[in-house]
Design an enzyme around this catalytic site. Structure first.
Site, mmCIF file in Angstrom:
data_model
loop_
_atom_site.group_PDB
_atom_site.id
_atom_site.type_symbol
_atom_site.label_atom_id
_atom_site.label_comp_id
_atom_site.label_asym_id
_atom_site.label_seq_id
_atom_site.Cartn_x
_atom_site.Cartn_y
_atom_site.Cartn_z
ATOM 1 N N GLY A 239 3.853 -45.453 -13.396
ATOM 2 C CA GLY A 239 5.007 -44.563 -13.272
ATOM 3 C C GLY A 239 6.081 -45.014 -12.309
ATOM 4 O O GLY A 239 7.064 -44.295 -12.101
ATOM 5 N N PRO A 274 0.766 -50.059 -13.430
ATOM 6 C CA PRO A 274 2.187 -50.163 -13.741
ATOM 7 C C PRO A 274 2.427 -50.776 -15.115
ATOM 8 O O PRO A 274 1.713 -51.686 -15.525
ATOM 9 C CB PRO A 274 2.718 -51.113 -12.652
ATOM 10 C CG PRO A 274 1.538 -51.955 -12.286
ATOM 11 C CD PRO A 274 0.322 -51.082 -12.478
ATOM 12 N N GLY A 275 3.381 -50.242 -15.829
ATOM 13 C CA GLY A 275 3.777 -50.805 -17.115
ATOM 14 C C GLY A 275 5.239 -51.205 -17.025
ATOM 15 O O GLY A 275 5.608 -52.368 -16.878
ATOM 16 N N ARG A 276 6.094 -50.172 -17.025
ATOM 17 C CA ARG A 276 7.539 -50.366 -17.003
ATOM 18 C C ARG A 276 8.002 -51.308 -15.884
ATOM 19 O O ARG A 276 8.834 -52.180 -16.099
ATOM 20 C CB ARG A 276 8.203 -49.002 -16.828
ATOM 21 C CG ARG A 276 9.709 -49.018 -16.990
ATOM 22 C CD ARG A 276 10.320 -47.701 -16.503
ATOM 23 N NE ARG A 276 9.601 -46.530 -16.936
ATOM 24 C CZ ARG A 276 9.854 -45.842 -18.050
ATOM 25 N NH1 ARG A 276 10.828 -46.199 -18.835
ATOM 26 N NH2 ARG A 276 9.135 -44.786 -18.363
ATOM 27 N N TYR A 316 15.023 -40.112 -25.628
ATOM 28 C CA TYR A 316 15.119 -39.521 -24.279
ATOM 29 C C TYR A 316 16.553 -39.441 -23.776
ATOM 30 O O TYR A 316 16.756 -39.137 -22.604
ATOM 31 C CB TYR A 316 14.350 -40.380 -23.255
ATOM 32 C CG TYR A 316 12.970 -40.807 -23.648
ATOM 33 C CD1 TYR A 316 11.941 -39.878 -23.788
ATOM 34 C CD2 TYR A 316 12.694 -42.152 -23.850
ATOM 35 C CE1 TYR A 316 10.662 -40.307 -24.129
ATOM 36 C CE2 TYR A 316 11.415 -42.575 -24.185
ATOM 37 C CZ TYR A 316 10.406 -41.642 -24.328
ATOM 38 O OH TYR A 316 9.149 -42.059 -24.670
ATOM 39 N N CYS A 344 20.448 -44.334 -41.032
ATOM 40 C CA CYS A 344 21.150 -43.158 -41.539
ATOM 41 C C CYS A 344 20.777 -41.898 -40.767
ATOM 42 O O CYS A 344 20.133 -40.988 -41.308
ATOM 43 C CB CYS A 344 20.852 -43.000 -43.021
ATOM 44 S SG CYS A 344 21.281 -44.496 -43.885
ATOM 45 N N TYR A 372 8.568 -50.572 -23.422
ATOM 46 C CA TYR A 372 8.763 -49.460 -24.361
ATOM 47 C C TYR A 372 9.902 -49.751 -25.347
ATOM 48 O O TYR A 372 10.577 -48.837 -25.811
ATOM 49 C CB TYR A 372 8.989 -48.138 -23.608
ATOM 50 C CG TYR A 372 7.849 -47.830 -22.647
ATOM 51 C CD1 TYR A 372 6.581 -47.542 -23.129
ATOM 52 C CD2 TYR A 372 8.044 -47.865 -21.266
ATOM 53 C CE1 TYR A 372 5.530 -47.288 -22.255
ATOM 54 C CE2 TYR A 372 6.999 -47.612 -20.386
ATOM 55 C CZ TYR A 372 5.741 -47.313 -20.885
ATOM 56 O OH TYR A 372 4.706 -47.071 -20.020
HETATM 57 N N1 LLP Z 1 -1.060 -45.034 -16.998
HETATM 58 C C1 LLP Z 1 -1.065 -44.003 -17.862
HETATM 59 C C2 LLP Z 1 -2.272 -43.179 -17.996
HETATM 60 C C3 LLP Z 1 0.087 -43.718 -18.605
HETATM 61 O O1 LLP Z 1 0.079 -42.695 -19.444
HETATM 62 C C4 LLP Z 1 1.241 -44.530 -18.451
HETATM 63 C C5 LLP Z 1 2.453 -44.259 -19.214
HETATM 64 C C6 LLP Z 1 1.186 -45.610 -17.552
HETATM 65 C C7 LLP Z 1 0.017 -45.827 -16.840
HETATM 66 C C8 LLP Z 1 2.329 -46.539 -17.328
HETATM 67 O O2 LLP Z 1 3.463 -45.900 -16.843
HETATM 68 P P1 LLP Z 1 4.744 -46.766 -16.394
HETATM 69 O O3 LLP Z 1 4.354 -47.571 -15.190
HETATM 70 O O4 LLP Z 1 5.107 -47.645 -17.522
HETATM 71 O O5 LLP Z 1 5.778 -45.754 -16.127
HETATM 72 N N2 LLP Z 1 7.878 -44.224 -23.621
HETATM 73 C C9 LLP Z 1 8.345 -43.759 -22.334
HETATM 74 C C10 LLP Z 1 7.327 -43.938 -21.257
HETATM 75 C C11 LLP Z 1 5.998 -43.263 -21.550
HETATM 76 C C12 LLP Z 1 4.965 -43.498 -20.500
HETATM 77 C C13 LLP Z 1 3.633 -42.998 -20.932
HETATM 78 N N3 LLP Z 1 2.581 -43.287 -20.028
HETATM 79 C C14 LLP Z 1 9.666 -44.447 -21.991
HETATM 80 O O6 LLP Z 1 10.134 -45.260 -22.800
HETATM 81 O O7 LLP Z 1 10.290 -44.164 -20.976
#
Ligand code: LLP
Length: 423
Positions: A239, A274-276, A316, A344, A372
């Site tokens: 997050g 972390p992902g994003r 979003y 479309c 994403y």
């Molecule tokens: N761990 C869990 C359990 C999660 O559900 C998520 C993201 C993460 C880690 C990674 O979160 P990050 O570090 O990437 O914020 N599609 C949306 C984001 C959805 C995130 C869902 N869960 C977007 O494009 O903003």
């Protein structure tokens, strides 16, 4: 050296000119910078030095095999939410021992596959899931490592669709309920309690919510300890927010300091998911302007990318910067454009009201599209998914080829009837 920058008036990713990449690989294409992914990962490693920790990359942000392999080679673990992501991590050379399995709806076959692969732990989200994991582990003659995802009831102050740690959300277990479930799990021969977990939301740009969540977890851990239940790790989820426009991105060093302070004198290992923050700003979506048109005083730039490639703006109302590949274009009129795709739907926009000097045939970079983007893409309007290219210095590698219409149609050529047809 910034990995994404203008050189001699033309936008580059590392040492490569995007005009050349467009010529070679076509558009739309996601272009990633290896150096940028490496730097983002090192930033975490550096900040958390001195504290036992593990960075489990959230695969959902970008699950390309080459990217997973790159992160695995740097020592990353992985946070998965499906059997598909498990298979990808294993195929990419990730070590199952460094996998945490999150998600509210784990299926029987996904639980079995994860148990057999020997993952680090399941982040359990309900009593029903606990019972199912226990039953499957017992059938397989295996011990299931588990952690409960606790809902700390913290407001992450982000978009409601990506807030997950509030009491009313579908995620996690309330702290009080967790205590009882830990005690229940402790009675089982086939469950091994290893940790606790939370994930409060995504695109969080302040340290406060993380601090608050960790404090709540620590309180619960101390209560568990009094009941004789000891945990090895604390998973704080992902997050961590990034800069899309002009919001501050989260300072990982400050986050690490806050966590270190709360963890002083404690022995649990910290896990982050972390992902994003590892991928978003390591990638762009390269696209070409097809037409310019004006309707009712509104100027539209119609591009060859659409909501099927990058759905974040449509879903979003997310902001992505849009940059021209030519820094100082001449002989073009400056306008405020709606940047829209060929799909479309009126909701098919990538950006609104951007001042640009463009003409058909020009290339644009939709920024911050590394996370994403490709993973949320679809075939809507029978559009093939975009190619994905990884740039490393002077070299580019196609890490996912552009999807063809045959790729799409092949799934629909099976002929399974039920009940069987009699001739
Ligand atoms: N761990 C869990 C359990 C999660 O559900 C998520 C993201 C993460 C880690 C990674 O979160 P990050 O570090 O990437 O914020 N599609 C949306 C984001 C959805 C995130 C869902 N869960 C977007 O494009 O903003």
């Amino acid at each position: 050296m910034p990995e994404f920058d203008y050189r001699n008036g033309f936008y580059h990713v590392e040492d490569l000119d995007l005009r050349e990449l467009a010529e070679q690989f076509g558009t739309p294409a996601f272009i990633y910078s290896e150096a940028s992914i490496r730097a983002a990962y090192q930033r975490y490693q550096h900040a958390f030095t001195g504290l036992p920790h593990s960075i489990c990359y959230a695969v959902k942000a970008n699950s390309n095999l080459t990217i997973l392999n790159l992160l695995a080679s740097m020592g990353a673990g992985f946070d998965i939410v499906s059997g598909g992501e498990l298979a990808r991590v294993i195929a990419a050379g990730g070590d199952p021992k460094n996998i945490v399995f999150s998600g509210v709806g784990k299926l029987d076959e996904e639980i079995s596959a994860a148990l057999e692969a020997g993952i680090h732990c399941f982040n359990v989200e309900s009593e029903g899931e606990l019972a199912k994991i226990e039953m499957i582990a017992s059938t397989l003659g295996l011990v299931a490592p588990i952690s409960f995802r606790v809902n700390p009831d913290v407001d992450p102050k982000t978009h409601p669709y990506i807030s997950t740690g509030l009491k009313q959300s579908k995620f996690g277990i309330a702290a009080d309920q967790a205590l009882a479930l830990y005690q229940k799990a402790a009675q089982s021969d086939v469950l091994n309690i290893v940790g606790i977990d939370c994930h409060i939301g995504s695109q969080i740009t302040e340290i406060g919510p993380f601090n608050e969540a960790l404090k709540k977890l620590l309180e619960l851990i101390d209560r568990l300890q009094q009941k004789g239940i000891h945990l090895e790790h604390i998973d704080m989820g992902g997050g961590m927010g990034v800069q899309y426009k002009n919001e501050p991105d989260i300072n990982i060093t400050d986050l690490a300091e806050t966590i270190k302070e709360l963890m002083s004198g404690r022995s649990e290992k910290i896990i982050l998911e972390p992902g994003r923050s590892l991928l978003a700003n390591a990638g762009i979506l390269l696209t070409e302007v097809i037409y310019l048109k004006e309707n009712g005083g509104q100027h539209f730039a119609i591009i060859d990318s659409a909501m099927n490639d990058l759905v974040r703006p449509a879903l979003y109302n997310a902001w992505h910067n849009v940059l021209p590949i030519i820094q100082f274009p001449e002989q073009r009129q400056e306008q405020n454009y709606e940047i829209v795709g060929p799909i479309c739907e009126t909701g098919d926009f990538l950006a609104k009201q951007r001042r640009l000097k463009i003409q058909p045939g020009d290339l644009l970079s939709i920024e911050s599209a590394g996370a994403y983007g490709s993973t949320m893409s679809s075939n809507y309007n029978s559009r093939g998914r975009a190619a994905e290219i990884l740039v490393s210095g002077k070299h580019a590698r196609e890490i996912r080829r552009r999807e063809s219409i045959q790729d799409q149609m092949v799934m629909e050529s099976t002929e399974t009837f039920w009940p069987e047809q009699k001739n």
